[in-house]
Design a protein around this motif. Sequence first.
Motif, mmCIF file in Angstrom:
data_model
loop_
_atom_site.group_PDB
_atom_site.id
_atom_site.type_symbol
_atom_site.label_atom_id
_atom_site.label_comp_id
_atom_site.label_asym_id
_atom_site.label_seq_id
_atom_site.Cartn_x
_atom_site.Cartn_y
_atom_site.Cartn_z
ATOM 1 N N CYS A 1 12.926 24.818 -27.725
ATOM 2 C CA CYS A 1 12.167 25.166 -28.925
ATOM 3 C C CYS A 1 11.910 23.872 -29.685
ATOM 4 C CB CYS A 1 12.970 26.144 -29.790
ATOM 5 S SG CYS A 1 13.216 27.736 -28.986
ATOM 6 N N ARG A 2 10.800 23.820 -30.426
ATOM 7 C CA ARG A 2 10.460 22.586 -31.136
ATOM 8 C C ARG A 2 9.809 22.909 -32.458
ATOM 9 N NH1 ARG A 2 5.801 18.401 -29.228
ATOM 10 N NH2 ARG A 2 4.487 19.778 -30.443
ATOM 11 N N THR A 3 10.194 22.134 -33.461
ATOM 12 C CA THR A 3 9.547 22.163 -34.762
ATOM 13 C C THR A 3 9.223 20.720 -35.116
ATOM 14 O OG1 THR A 3 10.876 24.059 -35.435
ATOM 15 C CG2 THR A 3 9.824 22.793 -37.197
ATOM 16 N N THR A 4 7.997 20.472 -35.555
ATOM 17 C CA THR A 4 7.593 19.128 -35.966
ATOM 18 C C THR A 4 7.119 19.205 -37.401
ATOM 19 O OG1 THR A 4 6.901 18.628 -33.701
ATOM 20 C CG2 THR A 4 6.104 17.159 -35.435
ATOM 21 N N VAL A 5 7.694 18.374 -38.259
ATOM 22 C CA VAL A 5 7.316 18.365 -39.670
ATOM 23 C C VAL A 5 7.023 16.938 -40.126
ATOM 24 C CG1 VAL A 5 8.621 20.440 -40.265
ATOM 25 C CG2 VAL A 5 9.724 18.229 -40.443
ATOM 26 N N GLU A 6 6.146 16.833 -41.095
ATOM 27 C CA GLU A 6 5.884 15.537 -41.712
ATOM 28 C C GLU A 6 6.749 15.401 -42.957
ATOM 29 O OE1 GLU A 6 2.022 12.947 -42.605
ATOM 30 O OE2 GLU A 6 2.185 14.686 -43.939
ATOM 31 N N ILE A 7 7.344 14.234 -43.094
ATOM 32 C CA ILE A 7 8.154 13.944 -44.272
ATOM 33 C C ILE A 7 7.653 12.646 -44.907
ATOM 34 C CG2 ILE A 7 10.178 15.186 -43.441
ATOM 35 C CD1 ILE A 7 11.350 12.458 -42.653
ATOM 36 N N ASN A 8 8.018 12.429 -46.146
ATOM 37 C CA ASN A 8 7.550 11.257 -46.888
ATOM 38 C C ASN A 8 8.094 9.952 -46.321
ATOM 39 O OD1 ASN A 8 6.280 9.880 -49.073
ATOM 40 N ND2 ASN A 8 8.270 9.794 -50.076
ATOM 41 N N CYS A 9 9.396 9.919 -46.035
ATOM 42 C CA CYS A 9 10.007 8.714 -45.483
ATOM 43 C C CYS A 9 11.353 9.072 -44.867
ATOM 44 C CB CYS A 9 10.160 7.616 -46.527
ATOM 45 S SG CYS A 9 11.326 8.002 -47.845
ATOM 46 N N LEU A 10 11.921 8.115 -44.155
ATOM 47 C CA LEU A 10 13.245 8.248 -43.561
ATOM 48 C C LEU A 10 14.128 7.148 -44.140
ATOM 49 C CD1 LEU A 10 11.905 9.084 -40.028
ATOM 50 C CD2 LEU A 10 13.497 10.528 -41.317
ATOM 51 N N PRO A 11 15.459 7.242 -43.979
ATOM 52 C CA PRO A 11 16.342 6.282 -44.649
ATOM 53 C C PRO A 11 16.260 4.850 -44.132
ATOM 54 C CG PRO A 11 17.625 7.951 -43.464
ATOM 55 C CD PRO A 11 16.191 8.319 -43.338
ATOM 56 N N THR A 12 15.700 4.655 -42.955
ATOM 57 C CA THR A 12 15.433 3.313 -42.449
ATOM 58 C C THR A 12 13.929 3.238 -42.181
ATOM 59 O OG1 THR A 12 15.894 3.996 -40.167
ATOM 60 C CG2 THR A 12 17.746 3.072 -41.417
ATOM 61 N N PRO A 13 13.353 2.052 -41.996
ATOM 62 C CA PRO A 13 11.897 1.938 -41.843
ATOM 63 C C PRO A 13 11.409 2.383 -40.457
ATOM 64 C CG PRO A 13 12.888 -0.229 -41.761
ATOM 65 C CD PRO A 13 13.993 0.742 -42.067
ATOM 66 N N ILE A 14 11.560 3.676 -40.179
ATOM 67 C CA ILE A 14 11.144 4.250 -38.906
ATOM 68 C C ILE A 14 10.112 5.345 -39.169
ATOM 69 C CG2 ILE A 14 13.286 3.676 -37.718
ATOM 70 C CD1 ILE A 14 14.252 6.555 -38.205
ATOM 71 N N ALA A 15 9.381 5.738 -38.114
ATOM 72 C CA ALA A 15 8.324 6.734 -38.262
ATOM 73 C C ALA A 15 8.672 8.068 -37.603
ATOM 74 C CB ALA A 15 7.023 6.196 -37.663
ATOM 75 N N ILE A 16 9.816 8.125 -36.880
ATOM 76 C CA ILE A 16 10.192 9.354 -36.183
ATOM 77 C C ILE A 16 11.715 9.477 -36.140
ATOM 78 C CG2 ILE A 16 10.050 8.202 -33.933
ATOM 79 C CD1 ILE A 16 9.203 10.931 -32.724
ATOM 80 N N GLU A 17 12.176 10.725 -36.276
ATOM 81 C CA GLU A 17 13.600 11.030 -36.133
ATOM 82 C C GLU A 17 13.707 12.413 -35.501
ATOM 83 O OE1 GLU A 17 16.620 9.903 -39.181
ATOM 84 O OE2 GLU A 17 16.881 12.074 -39.359
ATOM 85 N N LEU A 18 14.710 12.601 -34.640
ATOM 86 C CA LEU A 18 14.924 13.891 -33.992
ATOM 87 C C LEU A 18 16.263 14.475 -34.388
ATOM 88 C CD1 LEU A 18 12.582 12.897 -32.185
ATOM 89 C CD2 LEU A 18 13.784 13.908 -30.249
ATOM 90 N N LYS A 19 16.300 15.782 -34.544
ATOM 91 C CA LYS A 19 17.516 16.570 -34.783
ATOM 92 C C LYS A 19 17.572 17.561 -33.647
ATOM 93 C CE LYS A 19 20.855 18.431 -37.331
ATOM 94 N NZ LYS A 19 21.904 18.509 -36.346
ATOM 95 N N CYS A 20 18.654 17.541 -32.853
ATOM 96 C CA CYS A 20 18.682 18.318 -31.613
ATOM 97 C C CYS A 20 19.921 19.189 -31.487
ATOM 98 C CB CYS A 20 18.665 17.372 -30.403
ATOM 99 S SG CYS A 20 17.284 16.225 -30.371
ATOM 100 N N ILE A 21 19.764 20.280 -30.736
ATOM 101 C CA ILE A 21 20.874 21.147 -30.353
ATOM 102 C C ILE A 21 20.793 21.312 -28.843
ATOM 103 C CG2 ILE A 21 21.948 23.416 -30.588
ATOM 104 C CD1 ILE A 21 20.486 23.646 -33.321
ATOM 105 N N ALA A 22 21.940 21.168 -28.179
ATOM 106 C CA ALA A 22 22.007 21.319 -26.725
ATOM 107 C C ALA A 22 23.217 22.147 -26.369
ATOM 108 C CB ALA A 22 22.103 19.944 -26.056
ATOM 109 N N THR A 23 23.252 22.606 -25.128
ATOM 110 C CA THR A 23 24.451 23.283 -24.631
ATOM 111 C C THR A 23 25.301 22.270 -23.875
ATOM 112 O OG1 THR A 23 23.312 23.954 -22.604
ATOM 113 C CG2 THR A 23 23.318 25.537 -24.426
ATOM 114 N N ILE A 24 26.553 22.622 -23.676
ATOM 115 C CA ILE A 24 27.474 21.774 -22.902
ATOM 116 C C ILE A 24 28.043 22.641 -21.790
ATOM 117 C CG2 ILE A 24 29.632 20.468 -22.964
ATOM 118 C CD1 ILE A 24 29.135 19.936 -25.892
ATOM 119 N N GLY A 25 28.156 22.058 -20.615
ATOM 120 C CA GLY A 25 28.779 22.760 -19.502
ATOM 121 C C GLY A 25 27.813 23.442 -18.600
#
Length: 140
Positions: free
Chosen positions: A116-140
Amino acid sequence: MSESDKINSSKAPEPVGLYPHARKVGNLLFLSGVGPRERGTKKIPGVELDEQGNILSYDIATQCHSVFKNVRYILEEAGSSWAQLVDVTVFLTNMKDDFATYNRIYAEYFKDNLPCRTTVEINCLPTPIAIELKCIATIG
């Protein structure tokens, strides 16, 4: 939660605050926000900064490849894998200019695994980058 539930990668960039790279909860792995920075350096792939640390230019394609590499590092060191990603939230600082390039590169990396994916635009990130990912995965 025990200390053993926290995962810190030896390859991914150091967190910019007090948080682990990931936490295991049952058979799920929750990743903290991951950007394209490189471990052990202030260098950010695809970003040119001025003397004050302001962004002069950036290459979203280079940042996409780097952030996906960092996510993979964390997943693998935590005992998971790219194929086990189930949910990805993507934060872009410039949806208008960067979405098409990001979307094309994302499709290359995720053609065999469709989390599943959600993409949102934000004003800025805490370091001078243009993209950040937040992920959930399974283990095992």
